[in-house]
Design an enzyme around this catalytic site. Structure first.
Site, PDB file in Angstrom:
ATOM      1  N   GLY A  27       0.876  -0.896  -0.060  1.00  0.00           N
ATOM      2  CA  GLY A  27      -0.130   0.246   0.061  1.00  0.00           C
ATOM      3  C   GLY A  27       1.016   1.179  -0.306  1.00  0.00           C
ATOM      4  N   ASN A  28       0.297   2.643   0.271  1.00  0.00           N
ATOM      5  CA  ASN A  28       0.734   3.874   0.060  1.00  0.00           C
ATOM      6  C   ASN A  28       1.449   4.345  -0.920  1.00  0.00           C
ATOM      7  OD1 ASN A  28       3.505   5.690   1.228  1.00  0.00           O
ATOM      8  ND2 ASN A  28       1.604   6.401   1.498  1.00  0.00           N
ATOM      9  N   LEU A  29       0.297   3.856  -1.608  1.00  0.00           N
ATOM     10  CA  LEU A  29       1.443   3.568  -3.674  1.00  0.00           C
ATOM     11  C   LEU A  29       1.582   4.992  -4.237  1.00  0.00           C
ATOM     12  CD1 LEU A  29      -1.870   1.340  -4.581  1.00  0.00           C
ATOM     13  CD2 LEU A  29       0.191   0.469  -3.557  1.00  0.00           C
ATOM     14  N   GLY A  32       5.582   4.756  -8.406  1.00  0.00           N
ATOM     15  CA  GLY A  32       6.280   3.296  -8.886  1.00  0.00           C
ATOM     16  C   GLY A  32       5.908   1.910  -9.285  1.00  0.00           C
ATOM     17  N   HIS A  33       4.051   2.054  -7.899  1.00  0.00           N
ATOM     18  CA  HIS A  33       3.889   0.970  -7.808  1.00  0.00           C
ATOM     19  C   HIS A  33       2.616   1.023  -9.599  1.00  0.00           C
ATOM     20  CE1 HIS A  33       4.267   1.837  -3.419  1.00  0.00           C
ATOM     21  NE2 HIS A  33       4.986  -0.135  -3.361  1.00  0.00           N
ATOM     22  N   GLY A 148       8.643  -4.658  -8.125  1.00  0.00           N
ATOM     23  CA  GLY A 148      10.184  -3.646  -8.711  1.00  0.00           C
ATOM     24  C   GLY A 148      11.634  -3.719  -8.348  1.00  0.00           C
TER      25      GLY A 148
END
Ligand code: PAF
Length: 283
Positions: A27-29, A32-33, A148
């Site tokens: 989470g806390n996207l 990059g995500h 990633g």
């Protein structure tokens, strides 16, 4: 986007699909995500993301409790990126009983670099990733999962695990996304004060410079010369106010000490104030 919390509901939601493309996250996207989700989307017949802050991969003194949880913003961003199914298990869904069976990755890969400074970290990562993969791909014939490259060692360990357990899942690497000044995007960047944020690019710069010096060694690239370069770049970063854990040039294939002619990656982790950042470059 279909949001499910339990493993049973996830399996129902995915039962009609053959080839999921999966992006696991905590989470806390950030962008990059989202780039990983966009990369995953065309690679399967359903795009699945997960959000789960995995207690098993945090040491007792680390930031499990304070790890940023931004549920609404994450849902909005995943929906906009074309995610079809979001799996967001509660702890009781994924760990209904203490997770006593764990994946033990090989020490020569898991106890170096990140694993040296965060003992047990990769046991926690590999265990949750294997469990998430079993949840997502349990019914599927094959699939892809996207990770990633910023977590370079993690990607390598997960590939090793997929191979060793003969999972019919391909781990795809997503390029590190960077802010305009070059700082690798990370959820932990949010911990930086404005002054620290302005300084944070120094880690990536130090790694780039270390990489350039390693390449300049040419035929003289050996363990002794590299150790000297690593130590010098750690000293320089420390002089800029950082507490480096490691800055080091490694062989890409197994993260071992390279010899002349090997494909190289330069990796580093350092603390700025209370925030620990990592970065790497393939050179
Ligand atoms: O890279 C991460 O965010 C995590 O380590 C992962 C792969 C989602 C496992 O918790």
């Amino acid at each position: 986007m279909h949001i499910v919390h339990s493993i049973a509901d996830l399996r129902t939601a995915l039962s009609a699909y053959q080839k999921p493309a999966f992006v696991p996250t905590m989470g806390n996207l950030h962008a990059g995500h989202i780039s990983l989700v966009q990369q995953a989307k065309p690679l399967g017949d359903v795009c699945v993301a997960s959000i789960f802050v995995n207690r098993l991969q945090f040491l007792p003194h680390e930031d499990f409790d304070s790890y940023p949880r931004t549920w609404q913003a994450d849902c909005t961003a995943l929906q906009a990126a074309g995610c079809d199914v979001l799996f967001a298990p509660r702890e009781a869904d994924l760990y209904p009983e203490p997770q006593t069976v764990k994946v033990q990755p090989p020490p020569e890969l898991a106890d170096i670099l990140e694993g040296q400074f965060r003992p047990g970290f990769f046991i926690g990562v590999c265990t949750v990733v294997l469990k998430l993969l079993n949840c997502v791909f349990g019914h599927a014939h094959s699939g892809v999962a996207v990770f990633g490259k910023k977590d370079y060692q993690q990607l390598m360990l997960i590939r090793h695990m997929l191979r060793q357990f003969a999972l019919p899942i391909e781990a795809i690497a997503g390029e590190t996304q960077r802010a305009p000044d070059g700082l690798a995007l990370s959820s932990r960047n949010g911990y930086l004060s404005p002054a620290e944020r302005a300084q944070a690019v120094q880690l990536g710069q130090a790694l780039r410079s270390l990489g350039a010096q390693a390449l300049a060694l040419g035929d003289k690239l050996d363990a002794i010369n590299l150790r000297a370069l690593d130590a010098q770049s750690m000293r320089l970063l420390a002089q800029q106010g950082w507490q480096p854990d490691y800055l080091t040039v490694r062989r890409r294939s197994d993260l071992g000490t390279p010899q002349a002619g090997d494909a190289l990656v330069v990796l580093g982790a350092a603390r700025l104030g209370n925030t620990r950042l990592i970065d790497n470059w393939e050179i």
